[in-house]
Design a protein around this motif. Structure first.
Motif, PDB file in Angstrom:
ATOM      1  N   ALA A  30      28.150  43.163 -40.922  1.00 24.68           N
ATOM      2  CA  ALA A  30      26.720  43.463 -41.046  1.00 24.68           C
ATOM      3  C   ALA A  30      26.524  44.764 -41.821  1.00 24.68           C
ATOM      4  CB  ALA A  30      26.081  43.564 -39.669  1.00 24.68           C
ATOM      5  N   VAL A  31      25.495  44.797 -42.683  1.00 25.90           N
ATOM      6  CA  VAL A  31      25.173  45.977 -43.482  1.00 25.90           C
ATOM      7  C   VAL A  31      23.792  46.476 -43.052  1.00 25.90           C
ATOM      8  CG1 VAL A  31      25.020  46.952 -45.795  1.00 25.90           C
ATOM      9  CG2 VAL A  31      26.429  44.928 -45.400  1.00 25.90           C
ATOM     10  N   TYR A  32      23.714  47.769 -42.737  1.00 23.50           N
ATOM     11  CA  TYR A  32      22.473  48.360 -42.226  1.00 23.50           C
ATOM     12  C   TYR A  32      21.965  49.433 -43.193  1.00 23.50           C
ATOM     13  CZ  TYR A  32      24.394  46.282 -37.991  1.00 23.50           C
ATOM     14  OH  TYR A  32      24.935  45.408 -37.083  1.00 23.50           O
ATOM     15  N   ARG A  33      20.660  49.631 -43.204  1.00 25.16           N
ATOM     16  CA  ARG A  33      20.070  50.670 -44.048  1.00 25.16           C
ATOM     17  C   ARG A  33      20.344  52.064 -43.495  1.00 25.16           C
ATOM     18  NH1 ARG A  33      16.204  46.530 -44.370  1.00 25.16           N
ATOM     19  NH2 ARG A  33      15.906  45.778 -46.504  1.00 25.16           N
ATOM     20  N   GLU A  34      20.509  52.167 -42.171  1.00 32.16           N
ATOM     21  CA  GLU A  34      20.752  53.457 -41.543  1.00 32.16           C
ATOM     22  C   GLU A  34      21.945  53.340 -40.614  1.00 32.16           C
ATOM     23  OE1 GLU A  34      17.237  55.559 -40.035  1.00 32.16           O
ATOM     24  OE2 GLU A  34      16.039  53.896 -40.801  1.00 32.16           O
ATOM     25  N   ALA A  35      22.800  54.344 -40.614  1.00 28.63           N
ATOM     26  CA  ALA A  35      23.969  54.344 -39.746  1.00 28.63           C
ATOM     27  C   ALA A  35      23.526  54.357 -38.289  1.00 28.63           C
ATOM     28  CB  ALA A  35      24.849  55.565 -40.045  1.00 28.63           C
ATOM     29  N   GLY A  36      24.093  53.438 -37.501  1.00 23.99           N
ATOM     30  CA  GLY A  36      23.808  53.414 -36.080  1.00 23.99           C
ATOM     31  C   GLY A  36      22.518  52.728 -35.694  1.00 23.99           C
ATOM     32  N   ARG A  37      21.706  52.283 -36.674  1.00 26.55           N
ATOM     33  CA  ARG A  37      20.424  51.636 -36.391  1.00 26.55           C
ATOM     34  C   ARG A  37      20.567  50.141 -36.657  1.00 26.55           C
ATOM     35  NH1 ARG A  37      15.838  54.770 -37.245  1.00 26.55           N
ATOM     36  NH2 ARG A  37      14.674  52.860 -36.817  1.00 26.55           N
ATOM     37  N   LEU A  38      20.920  49.374 -35.622  1.00 27.88           N
ATOM     38  CA  LEU A  38      21.251  47.972 -35.812  1.00 27.88           C
ATOM     39  C   LEU A  38      20.048  47.128 -36.221  1.00 27.88           C
ATOM     40  CD1 LEU A  38      23.734  47.354 -32.864  1.00 27.88           C
ATOM     41  CD2 LEU A  38      24.157  48.307 -35.131  1.00 27.88           C
ATOM     42  N   GLU A  39      18.834  47.597 -35.886  1.00 28.44           N
ATOM     43  CA  GLU A  39      17.643  46.833 -36.255  1.00 28.44           C
ATOM     44  C   GLU A  39      17.322  46.936 -37.736  1.00 28.44           C
ATOM     45  OE1 GLU A  39      16.155  50.903 -34.861  1.00 28.44           O
ATOM     46  OE2 GLU A  39      17.753  49.479 -34.406  1.00 28.44           O
ATOM     47  N   THR A  40      18.084  47.752 -38.481  1.00 29.44           N
ATOM     48  CA  THR A  40      17.821  47.918 -39.914  1.00 29.44           C
ATOM     49  C   THR A  40      18.757  47.073 -40.778  1.00 29.44           C
ATOM     50  OG1 THR A  40      19.303  49.835 -40.129  1.00 29.44           O
ATOM     51  CG2 THR A  40      17.008  50.277 -39.522  1.00 29.44           C
TER      52      THR A  40
END
Length: 288
Positions: A30-40
């Motif tokens: 999974a790739v996120y826009r913010e580190a540690g923010r899984l909803e992103t």
């Protein structure tokens, strides 16, 4: 002597220019826009795909997880560093994901009942009387999940609801798929499920975690569903000439969601029967 030095330098320059510094996915990442923010989350790097980067990878540690910053799908994102393998390749980065998808008997990762923490069935469940002719597609209709830990919790919640609230003997589905790209064993290939009323003894039920009335499952989940069905066909667990249908094709329900149905309509083996309860298809999505 000077000529040899010039040739040697040219070889070094060409090698440096052709070397690909790669970060290769170990599993679906999974790739996120913010580190540690899984909803992103905005994308998933398929298992085996390698992302090329020019500079050193940047790391940040949050919530006991080290996150790697890289560019993917035209955006800067963060992934769990433990899910990447740094590699250097001459001539660019490899893409092993396509070769994995092209192997006809390749099965997706199936997380066993023991691995996700299933309760034992309350009663002995009978085996399917014959190789299933149908594949019924469902959605969980609740919140989505993008990590193995979160998806395991969702599968456990499905089992608790089916057993404790509905009084069923076990989780109803044959398999559950998460947007982490994993398949979770529910009743499995051989047991009669409790997923599609009136049709449980002739088909398997695959449910994707989430509500897909207005959004579609991500590519990692879609890949896992198609790989699971191919795996079933190639291992003799599903008939070769199987028919795929949505839950609402045979039962009055919104499941598996209109947006998901629009995707299913483009897949081989999908068939909408007369008297289907499903909504009309989006005609802008062309059949493949």
């Amino acid at each position: 002597m000077i000529w040899h030095i010039i040739v040697f330098i040219n070889i070094i320059h060409r090698t440096i220019a052709e070397d690909g510094h790669c970060a290769c996915a170990i599993g679906n990442v999974a790739v996120y826009r913010e580190a540690g923010r899984l909803e992103t989350q905005f994308s998933v790097i398929p298992s085996g795909q390698c992302v090329q980067h020019r500079d050193e990878l940047r790391f940040v540690t949050l919530s006991n997880t080290t996150w790697t910053s890289l560019e993917y799908a035209g955006q800067i994102g963060f992934v769990d560093s433990n899910m990447l393998s740094p590699e250097v390749w001459n001539g660019g980065c490899p893409d092993r994901s396509q070769s994995v998808r092209d192997v006809p008997n390749q099965c997706p990762r199936i997380i066993t009942r023991q691995e996700w923490g299933a309760r034992p069935p309350s009663h002995l469940i009978s085996n399917l009387p014959a190789t299933p002719q149908y594949v019924f597609i469902h959605h969980g209709a609740g919140s989505r999940c993008f990590t193995e830990s979160a998806c395991s919790d969702k599968v456990k919640s499905y089992q608790d609801f089916h057993m404790d609230t509905r009084g069923w003997w076990d989780i109803g589905y044959s398999f559950v798929v998460g947007e982490d790209g994993n398949v979770y064993e529910a009743r499995g290939w051989d047991k009669i499920g409790a997923h599609t009323y009136g049709h449980n003894s002739v088909g398997i039920g695959i449910s994707v975690i989430g509500d897909f009335r207005t959004v579609t499952p991500n590519q990692a989940a879609l890949n896992a569903v198609t790989q699971l069905i191919a795996c079933g066909v190639n291992t003799g667990k599903i008939q070769t000439n199987y028919t795929m249908q949505g839950h609402c094709d045979v039962v009055r329900t919104e499941c598996p969601g209109k947006s998901f149905l629009d995707i299913l309509n483009t897949w081989p083996h999908y068939h909408r029967p007369n008297g289907s309860y499903c909504p009309p298809f989006d005609e802008s999505i062309q059949m493949k």
